[in-house]
Design a protein around this motif. Sequence first.
Motif, mmCIF file in Angstrom:
data_model
loop_
_atom_site.group_PDB
_atom_site.id
_atom_site.type_symbol
_atom_site.label_atom_id
_atom_site.label_comp_id
_atom_site.label_asym_id
_atom_site.label_seq_id
_atom_site.Cartn_x
_atom_site.Cartn_y
_atom_site.Cartn_z
ATOM 1 N N ASP A 139 0.838 -1.204 0.000
ATOM 2 C CA ASP A 139 0.000 0.000 0.000
ATOM 3 C C ASP A 139 0.868 1.248 0.000
ATOM 4 N N ASP A 164 0.807 4.187 -2.734
ATOM 5 C CA ASP A 164 0.513 5.563 -2.315
ATOM 6 C C ASP A 164 1.641 6.514 -2.689
ATOM 7 N N GLN A 165 2.878 6.090 -2.472
ATOM 8 C CA GLN A 165 4.025 6.942 -2.796
ATOM 9 C C GLN A 165 4.140 7.151 -4.307
ATOM 10 N N ALA A 169 1.247 9.430 -5.528
ATOM 11 C CA ALA A 169 0.998 10.634 -4.723
ATOM 12 C C ALA A 169 0.903 11.906 -5.566
ATOM 13 N N TYR A 181 -9.267 7.169 -4.681
ATOM 14 C CA TYR A 181 -7.946 6.653 -4.317
ATOM 15 C C TYR A 181 -7.979 5.222 -3.779
ATOM 16 N N THR A 182 -8.967 4.870 -2.966
ATOM 17 C CA THR A 182 -8.998 3.503 -2.430
ATOM 18 C C THR A 182 -9.270 2.486 -3.547
ATOM 19 N N ARG A 220 -6.003 2.134 -5.560
ATOM 20 C CA ARG A 220 -5.055 1.249 -4.860
ATOM 21 C C ARG A 220 -5.495 -0.209 -5.013
#
Length: 154
Positions: free
Chosen positions: A120, A124-125, A128, A137-138, A141
């Motif tokens: 995760d 995320d990185q 970003a 976003y969820t 991912r």
Amino acid sequence: MSIRVRVNGVEQELDVDPEMPLLWALRDVLGLTGTKYGCGQALCGACSVHLDGQVVRACVTPIRRADGREVTTIEGLSPDGGHPLQRAWVELGVPQCGFCQSGQLMCAAALLAKKPQPTDADIDQSLAGNLCRCGTYTRIRAAVKKAAGVPDSK
């Protein structure tokens, strides 16, 4: 000045100003409109493409930087939408308005090329710098993890 660039596997010779942003060469000269214009300042990620496999923001990258190199756009990720990320995007219903999606997908593809089993935090990185005004976003991912074959820990 003539710029020679390979775009989505096809050699191109462009007679354009070498300072023209790569985004405009792709959209206006080559007709590849999948890459979007968002902010024009490399802040939103909508214009993300690969330059020799590395993510660049096409809105601020002069076409001269692509001379003699390989550019991959969303159209080149998979001509038929069959890339695992594209399939996961559809299966999980990621897009709402869809505007940021090509940039999100290109950044996710670069991540999976470097790190096939991302965490995760990796996702995320890596994503970003890509803004999604719809806030998916969820789901983004989850789609990256699905494409990578990594179980989602929701």
